[in-house]
Motif scaffolding. Structure first.
Motif, PDB file in Angstrom:
ATOM      1  N   LYS A 174       0.834  -1.196   0.000  1.00 62.57           N
ATOM      2  CA  LYS A 174       0.000   0.000   0.000  1.00 62.57           C
ATOM      3  C   LYS A 174       0.872   1.251   0.000  1.00 62.57           C
ATOM      4  O   LYS A 174       2.074   1.191   0.280  1.00 62.57           O
ATOM      5  CB  LYS A 174      -0.948   0.000   1.211  1.00 62.57           C
ATOM      6  N   ASN A 228      -8.411   2.097   2.089  1.00 64.25           N
ATOM      7  CA  ASN A 228      -8.847   1.599   0.779  1.00 64.25           C
ATOM      8  C   ASN A 228      -8.941   2.765  -0.205  1.00 64.25           C
ATOM      9  O   ASN A 228      -9.908   2.919  -0.932  1.00 64.25           O
ATOM     10  CB  ASN A 228     -10.196   0.878   0.897  1.00 64.25           C
ATOM     11  N   GLY A 229      -7.906   3.603  -0.188  1.00 63.51           N
ATOM     12  CA  GLY A 229      -7.902   4.802  -1.014  1.00 63.51           C
ATOM     13  C   GLY A 229      -7.877   4.504  -2.507  1.00 63.51           C
ATOM     14  O   GLY A 229      -7.508   3.408  -2.943  1.00 63.51           O
ATOM     15  N   LEU A 230      -8.269   5.504  -3.274  1.00 61.60           N
ATOM     16  CA  LEU A 230      -8.301   5.404  -4.739  1.00 61.60           C
ATOM     17  C   LEU A 230      -7.863   6.736  -5.324  1.00 61.60           C
ATOM     18  O   LEU A 230      -8.282   7.802  -4.862  1.00 61.60           O
ATOM     19  CB  LEU A 230      -9.714   5.074  -5.214  1.00 61.60           C
ATOM     20  N   ASN A 266     -10.556   8.587   0.037  1.00 64.29           N
ATOM     21  CA  ASN A 266     -10.113   7.640   1.066  1.00 64.29           C
ATOM     22  C   ASN A 266     -10.770   6.275   0.948  1.00 64.29           C
ATOM     23  O   ASN A 266     -10.266   5.288   1.477  1.00 64.29           O
ATOM     24  CB  ASN A 266     -10.392   8.212   2.458  1.00 64.29           C
ATOM     25  N   ASN A 267     -11.907   6.227   0.229  1.00 64.16           N
ATOM     26  CA  ASN A 267     -12.646   4.961   0.120  1.00 64.16           C
ATOM     27  C   ASN A 267     -13.192   4.709  -1.278  1.00 64.16           C
ATOM     28  O   ASN A 267     -14.056   3.857  -1.470  1.00 64.16           O
ATOM     29  CB  ASN A 267     -13.802   4.953   1.128  1.00 64.16           C
ATOM     30  N   GLY A 311      -3.938   3.454   0.285  1.00 63.84           N
ATOM     31  CA  GLY A 311      -4.600   2.490  -0.581  1.00 63.84           C
ATOM     32  C   GLY A 311      -3.605   1.555  -1.226  1.00 63.84           C
ATOM     33  O   GLY A 311      -2.391   1.813  -1.234  1.00 63.84           O
ATOM     34  N   SER A 312      -4.099   0.476  -1.786  1.00 64.21           N
ATOM     35  CA  SER A 312      -3.244  -0.511  -2.449  1.00 64.21           C
ATOM     36  C   SER A 312      -2.606   0.095  -3.691  1.00 64.21           C
ATOM     37  O   SER A 312      -3.181   0.971  -4.352  1.00 64.21           O
ATOM     38  CB  SER A 312      -4.066  -1.746  -2.828  1.00 64.21           C
ATOM     39  N   ARG A 317      -4.551   0.640  -6.831  1.00 60.68           N
ATOM     40  CA  ARG A 317      -5.591   1.662  -6.803  1.00 60.68           C
ATOM     41  C   ARG A 317      -5.014   3.082  -6.723  1.00 60.68           C
ATOM     42  O   ARG A 317      -5.768   4.053  -6.842  1.00 60.68           O
ATOM     43  CB  ARG A 317      -6.516   1.433  -5.600  1.00 60.68           C
TER      44      ARG A 317
END
Length: 590
Positions: free
Chosen positions: A244, A297-299, A352-353, A364-365, A368
């Protein structure tokens, strides 16, 4: 109003327009996907190719008698063999054709385009060995997704995921990092399968399997090949376990930027900058690797790469055209400030999500966070919306000047730009309309046509007129920056971007150029995969510059005569303001 202007003031409306345009960026709409860059009169015959902007630097038309769309390596071998036997010129085209120069052009009207559009399959994913083999027409987006399926990640890559594996290999595409092997995609490749012309005994085509261990000389030539060695069929990547990233943007003044630029890349693995020189500000990207089990779980869905309403694109372009016509520098600066502040306040598209932005850091990963390009995702909506640069709508139309300055000389180069700004503080607002100067870190590469040393890549995007003979506001300032980089600091131009003048004598800047040319002669002795353009930039024959009336306006030449500018419109060839050896098209009031 927040900007302190009354509704009767023209600047108020420019601000309002800027906010409206950015508002549409935030709200993604269904987008018409880009069309195939190859268009043919009948079936797959009598064809032309263009780039994603719809115009090459010299605005010429590139033609071929046919286009072929292989779907397997066997079909590719058959196509290359038939063309080699017939002595036909060939060039490779990709799904979206994002190279700005004429790398996809073949000579004359009788050649063959070979499109990798349908060479877009995963060949093998090996989670244990941490490798992924794909065909050359696979896009960066596909590559990222396929790696993630087996828990793996490509560490560095361009920020736009609409490029293909073959396109990245052909031009030396990169992300931003001084860490590991550096940010160039080709330096994470372990094997290349390439189809090149063969002898009669080879059946006129030859599959070459290249790697660092078995064929190091040829491998280092093929890692950045400009498409002159043959067609890349498959590429094997050495990947890393999924991780991440933790990212935050910080805006500061640029008073100490000269020094910060030298050390910031050692502090943050994925560091970059967006410099807003006319505003005296820098946006620092503080971007680091964190453990895969870190909460988040950011994007990253970068706003300028999202689909945009065509009507808004047309209005925005018309506004900039008006500013150019009226020489409205103040208007450009106001709009640029609005755009940059709005992008920063909305985190450039970070969430953030995947839905909302709640604050930094965004974690985030890697799959992403590393690249984006959601304007490619849409269904056909009759061009109600599109990628901002889609030439089928009235959208952005620009020049892109991109070069790498050795890290040891970056401070001096930044100081030179600041010296120009002291002469006229409004001179570079036009760059900030295109989000500012993007600066990414690169390192030396064993690829023969890769980067030569640790450096910062300066990516400068700016207005291009629809009429090639129309000069730009503050044209001389941008031309001087271009010449300072290329001539004073011997900068390396990005192979897939830039105007013609950037490639004048470029091959002399690469110490391993003779080794590359030797491999080229061995693989394709008859030059079937070469073109007038590749011969020019490789120093084989001719020169990439074009000297004619108005040639300096589009970067086809460096002016040496007033006629190379636009004398009837008051633009004359003059020495540079800071770098006196430069020759630039300067507006001289009567």
């Amino acid at each position: 109003m927040a900007f302190g202007y009354s509704p009767s003031n023209g600047s108020f409306w420019r601000n309002l327009l800027g906010l409206y345009c950015l508002f549409t960026l935030v709200h993604t709409v269904i987008s018409t996907p880009p069309e195939d860059p190859v268009k043919c009169v009948s079936g797959n015959t009598n064809c032309i190719v263009t780039n994603s902007l719809g115009a090459f630097p010299d605005r010429s038309t590139c033609r071929a008698a046919n286009v072929a769309y292989p779907t397997t390596e066997a079909e590719l071998v058959s196509i290359v063999a038939a063309a080699t036997k017939a002595g036909r010129k060939m060039r490779v085209t990709t799904r979206y054709s994002h190279s700005i120069p004429k790398l996809m052009c073949t000579d004359g009207n009788d050649g063959l385009f070979i499109s990798t559009k349908f060479l877009n399959h995963t060949v093998q994913a090996d989670a244990k060995a941490m490798t992924l083999t794909v065909e050359s027409g696979v896009t960066l987006r596909q590559l990222i997704a396929e790696a993630a399926k087996v828990g793996l990640a490509l560490p560095y890559a361009p920020y736009w995921w609409g490029v293909t594996v073959g396109g990245m290999m052909g031009t030396g595409a990169h992300g931003s990092s001084l860490w590991g092997k550096g940010s160039a995609v080709h330096d994470y490749v372990t094997e290349i399968r390439m189809v090149s012309p063969g002898s009669v005994n080879d059946g006129f085509a030859k599959i070459r399997v290249l790697s660092e261990t078995t064929t190091p000389n040829e491998f280092n030539a093929a890692k950045v090949s400009l498409g002159v060695l043959g067609v890349i069929s498959q590429v094997t990547f050495e990947l890393q376990p999924m991780f991440k990233r933790s990212l935050k943007y910080v805006m500061r003044n640029d008073l100490d930027f000269n020094d910060e630029a030298l050390t910031f890349g050692k502090k943050h693995e994925f560091a970059d900058f967006v410099w807003l020189p006319s505003q005296g500000k820098v946006v620092y990207r503080m971007d680091d690797r964190v453990a895969v089990n870190t909460l988040g779980n950011g994007l990253y869905d970068f706003f300028p790469f999202r689909s945009q309403l065509s009507a808004v694109l047309a209005t925005t372009r018309s506004s900039e055209e008006t500013q150019e016509t009226l020489r409205d520098a103040h208007g450009k600066c106001v709009t640029a400030t609005t755009i940059s502040s709005t992008l920063f306040s909305t985190s450039y598209g970070l969430t953030n999500n995947g839905i909302t932005f709640t604050g930094y850091p965004v974690i985030g990963s890697q799959n992403r966070m590393m690249s984006s390009g959601s304007c490619l995702d849409g269904l056909e909506d009759k061009l109600t919306s599109a990628c901002a640069w889609d030439s089928r709508v009235k959208g952005v139309f620009y020049h892109q000047t991109t070069f790498s300055i050795p890290l040891t000389q970056v401070k001096s180069f930044i100081n030179d730009i600041k010296s120009l700004l002291k002469i006229d503080s409004k001179s570079l607002c036009g760059l900030e309309l295109y989000y500012g100067i993007l600066m990414r870190y690169v390192t030396s590469s064993p690829a023969y046509l890769g980067k030569e040393t640790e450096a910062i890549d300066f990516d400068i995007t700016y207005y291009r007129a629809n009429d090639p003979l129309t000069p730009r506001l503050y044209e001389d300032f941008i031309e001087e920056i271009e010449q300072i980089a290329l001539l004073k600091y011997n900068a390396l131009p990005h192979w897939g971007k830039n105007r013609n003048l950037a490639f004048d004598g470029v091959i002399k800047k690469y110490k391993n150029a003779p080794a590359f040319l030797k491999v080229k002669e061995s693989y394709d002795p008859n030059g079937l995969f070469s073109s007038e353009w590749t011969d020019q930039i490789l120093g084989i024959k001719g020169n990439p510059t074009i000297v004619k009336d108005g040639c300096a306006l589009e970067g086809l030449c460096i002016c040496s005569d007033d006629a190379h500018c636009a004398p009837s419109k008051g633009y004359l060839c003059r020495p540079g303001k800071v770098y006196k050896e430069a020759r630039v098209c300067t507006h001289v009031p009567k």
